[in-house]
Design a protein around this motif. Structure first.
Motif, mmCIF file in Angstrom:
data_model
loop_
_atom_site.group_PDB
_atom_site.id
_atom_site.type_symbol
_atom_site.label_atom_id
_atom_site.label_comp_id
_atom_site.label_asym_id
_atom_site.label_seq_id
_atom_site.Cartn_x
_atom_site.Cartn_y
_atom_site.Cartn_z
ATOM 1 N N VAL A 284 0.854 -1.183 0.000
ATOM 2 C CA VAL A 284 0.000 0.000 0.000
ATOM 3 C C VAL A 284 0.893 1.238 0.000
ATOM 4 C CG1 VAL A 284 -1.706 1.283 1.357
ATOM 5 C CG2 VAL A 284 -1.785 -1.212 1.322
ATOM 6 N N ILE A 285 0.513 2.229 -0.779
ATOM 7 C CA ILE A 285 1.211 3.512 -0.748
ATOM 8 C C ILE A 285 0.381 4.461 0.107
ATOM 9 C CG2 ILE A 285 2.052 5.470 -2.098
ATOM 10 C CD1 ILE A 285 2.555 3.519 -4.403
ATOM 11 N N ALA B 206 9.888 -5.189 -4.005
ATOM 12 C CA ALA B 206 10.972 -4.409 -4.604
ATOM 13 C C ALA B 206 10.757 -2.907 -4.455
ATOM 14 C CB ALA B 206 11.123 -4.761 -6.082
ATOM 15 N N CYS B 207 9.526 -2.474 -4.396
ATOM 16 C CA CYS B 207 9.210 -1.041 -4.323
ATOM 17 C C CYS B 207 9.499 -0.428 -2.956
ATOM 18 C CB CYS B 207 7.740 -0.813 -4.675
ATOM 19 S SG CYS B 207 6.575 -1.710 -3.609
ATOM 20 N N GLU B 208 9.303 -1.193 -1.913
ATOM 21 C CA GLU B 208 9.376 -0.658 -0.545
ATOM 22 C C GLU B 208 10.724 -0.024 -0.190
ATOM 23 O OE1 GLU B 208 8.079 -2.029 3.928
ATOM 24 O OE2 GLU B 208 8.762 -3.567 2.528
ATOM 25 N N ALA C 23 6.880 5.599 2.123
ATOM 26 C CA ALA C 23 5.424 5.674 1.968
ATOM 27 C C ALA C 23 4.805 4.327 1.628
ATOM 28 C CB ALA C 23 5.068 6.678 0.871
ATOM 29 N N ILE C 24 5.617 3.307 1.385
ATOM 30 C CA ILE C 24 5.109 2.003 0.958
ATOM 31 C C ILE C 24 5.212 1.010 2.108
ATOM 32 C CG2 ILE C 24 5.348 0.125 -0.700
ATOM 33 C CD1 ILE C 24 6.618 2.190 -2.621
ATOM 34 N N PHE C 25 4.080 0.345 2.362
ATOM 35 C CA PHE C 25 3.994 -0.593 3.485
ATOM 36 C C PHE C 25 3.321 -1.876 3.045
ATOM 37 C CE2 PHE C 25 3.867 3.671 5.155
ATOM 38 C CZ PHE C 25 4.739 3.630 6.228
ATOM 39 N N TYR C 26 3.763 -2.987 3.618
ATOM 40 C CA TYR C 26 3.001 -4.218 3.468
ATOM 41 C C TYR C 26 1.675 -3.961 4.172
ATOM 42 C CZ TYR C 26 1.744 -9.107 3.323
ATOM 43 O OH TYR C 26 1.096 -10.284 3.066
ATOM 44 N N GLU C 27 0.579 -4.460 3.622
ATOM 45 C CA GLU C 27 -0.740 -4.113 4.158
ATOM 46 C C GLU C 27 -0.879 -4.332 5.664
ATOM 47 O OE1 GLU C 27 -4.184 -6.685 3.213
ATOM 48 O OE2 GLU C 27 -2.753 -7.883 2.088
ATOM 49 N N ASP C 28 -0.290 -5.378 6.208
ATOM 50 C CA ASP C 28 -0.391 -5.649 7.644
ATOM 51 C C ASP C 28 0.450 -4.700 8.486
ATOM 52 O OD1 ASP C 28 -2.128 -7.732 7.125
ATOM 53 O OD2 ASP C 28 -0.576 -9.275 7.233
ATOM 54 N N ASP C 29 1.384 -3.996 7.851
ATOM 55 C CA ASP C 29 2.275 -3.084 8.563
ATOM 56 C C ASP C 29 1.900 -1.615 8.384
ATOM 57 O OD1 ASP C 29 3.771 -5.291 9.377
ATOM 58 O OD2 ASP C 29 5.059 -5.194 7.603
ATOM 59 N N TYR D 83 -5.246 2.112 2.623
ATOM 60 C CA TYR D 83 -5.498 0.755 2.115
ATOM 61 C C TYR D 83 -6.706 0.814 1.172
ATOM 62 C CZ TYR D 83 -7.015 -4.067 1.829
ATOM 63 O OH TYR D 83 -7.410 -5.293 1.359
ATOM 64 N N LYS D 84 -7.785 1.381 1.667
ATOM 65 C CA LYS D 84 -9.020 1.506 0.884
ATOM 66 C C LYS D 84 -8.785 2.387 -0.350
ATOM 67 C CE LYS D 84 -13.888 2.615 1.650
ATOM 68 N NZ LYS D 84 -14.879 3.110 2.620
ATOM 69 N N ALA D 85 -8.017 3.452 -0.196
ATOM 70 C CA ALA D 85 -7.737 4.352 -1.315
ATOM 71 C C ALA D 85 -7.004 3.621 -2.437
ATOM 72 C CB ALA D 85 -6.921 5.550 -0.843
ATOM 73 N N ASN D 86 -6.032 2.764 -2.094
ATOM 74 C CA ASN D 86 -5.296 2.022 -3.114
ATOM 75 C C ASN D 86 -6.192 1.006 -3.822
ATOM 76 O OD1 ASN D 86 -1.920 2.112 -3.111
ATOM 77 N ND2 ASN D 86 -2.909 3.107 -1.399
ATOM 78 N N VAL D 87 -7.145 0.428 -3.120
ATOM 79 C CA VAL D 87 -8.064 -0.536 -3.732
ATOM 80 C C VAL D 87 -9.100 0.193 -4.591
ATOM 81 C CG1 VAL D 87 -9.848 -2.257 -3.275
ATOM 82 C CG2 VAL D 87 -7.752 -2.260 -1.918
#
Length: 107
Positions: A4-5, A45-47, A54-60, A69-73
């Motif tokens: 997620v960004i 690779a992006c994180e 600004a980039i996180f694994y969704e659980d983090d 999260y919702k905005a990226n979806v």
């Protein structure tokens, strides 16, 4: 969904993450970049290349940015899954959460 960004990307648009993404799943809106939830292969690779973290694994994803999260979806609700950001180019618009934010500055 995998990565997620979040808010630190708003009005920055560094794009280092786009260059690192092997599947071309990071799309550019007017004020922020978005990761397509169905196209991301969870490689991560992006994180590490994001200069503002600004980039996180969704659980983090930090609580203060949980709405991203919702905005990226939802950013892809109308766009669907075009199969790569390079095919679409810059998308005119942003998710309402991002569009409603005041301009972000570097100060």
């Amino acid at each position: 969904m995998t990565y997620v960004i979040a808010e630190p990307c708003v009005d920055l648009l560094d794009k280092a993450c786009i260059e690192e993404c092997p599947v071309d799943c990071i799309y550019e809106g007017q004020r922020m970049l978005y990761i397509h939830p169905d196209e991301c292969v969870d490689c991560g690779a992006c994180e590490p290349v994001c200069p503002v973290e600004a980039i996180f694994y969704e659980d983090d994803l930090p609580d203060q940015w949980s709405g991203f999260y919702k905005a990226n979806v939802e950013f892809f609700d109308e766009l669907g899954s075009p199969g790569g950001a390079s095919k679409t180019g810059k998308i005119e618009g942003d998710h309402p959460l991002v569009a409603a934010l005041p301009p972000q500055s570097e100060d």
